[in-house]
Design a protein around this motif. Structure first.
Motif, short mmCIF file in Angstrom:
data_model
loop_
_atom_site.label_atom_id
_atom_site.label_comp_id
_atom_site.label_asym_id
_atom_site.label_seq_id
_atom_site.Cartn_x
_atom_site.Cartn_y
_atom_site.Cartn_z
N CYS A 120 -1.10 4.50 9.83
CA CYS A 120 -1.74 5.62 8.81
C CYS A 120 -0.44 5.97 8.08
CB CYS A 120 -2.01 6.75 9.94
SG CYS A 120 -3.44 6.61 10.94
N LEU A 121 0.64 5.99 8.28
CA LEU A 121 1.74 6.34 7.46
C LEU A 121 1.97 5.48 6.11
CD1 LEU A 121 4.39 7.74 9.71
CD2 LEU A 121 3.22 9.03 8.10
N ALA A 122 1.82 4.23 6.59
CA ALA A 122 1.77 3.20 5.66
C ALA A 122 0.85 3.08 4.62
CB ALA A 122 1.83 1.68 6.31
N VAL A 123 -0.46 3.19 5.05
CA VAL A 123 -1.61 3.18 4.06
C VAL A 123 -1.56 4.50 3.34
CG1 VAL A 123 -3.95 3.63 4.06
CG2 VAL A 123 -3.20 1.65 5.70
N GLY A 124 -1.13 5.75 4.19
CA GLY A 124 -1.21 6.97 3.32
C GLY A 124 0.05 6.90 2.21
N THR A 125 1.04 6.47 2.61
CA THR A 125 2.15 6.48 1.26
C THR A 125 1.68 5.60 0.25
OG1 THR A 125 3.85 6.80 3.16
CG2 THR A 125 4.35 5.87 1.05
#
Length: 85
Positions: free
Chosen positions: A10-15
């Motif tokens: 989630c953090l990777a896709v959101g970033t």
């Protein structure tokens, strides 16, 4: 382990979304173009099949080597990689 993987995903896709959207606004370009849509559609099947493979591999490692002790689980996974290329 699964919760950590979901959080990292989630953090990777959101970033990636945030930075791409910010850059497209700075350049005055559209964020979601037909070429980008085709790219995401083409990438969806390999990513989904990789997810299924990783889940199957993880469940197999738990079934074979899982005894509740993370050290034993990790050692078993390393042995799988070392002796079965």
């Amino acid at each position: 382990m699964v919760v950590t993987a979901i959080v990292v995903l989630c953090l990777a896709v959101g970033t990636a979304w945030f930075l791409s959207h910010k850059k497209s606004e700075q350049n005055g370009a559209k964020f979601w173009t037909p070429a980008g849509r085709r790219f995401v559609e083409a990438l969806f099947i390999p990513v989904l099949s990789g997810l299924v493979f990783c889940l199957a591999l993880t469940s197999r490692v738990y079934l074979v080597f899982g005894s509740g002790n993370p050290d034993i689980l990790w050692t078993g996974f390393a042995e799988c990689l070392a002796f079965h290329p």
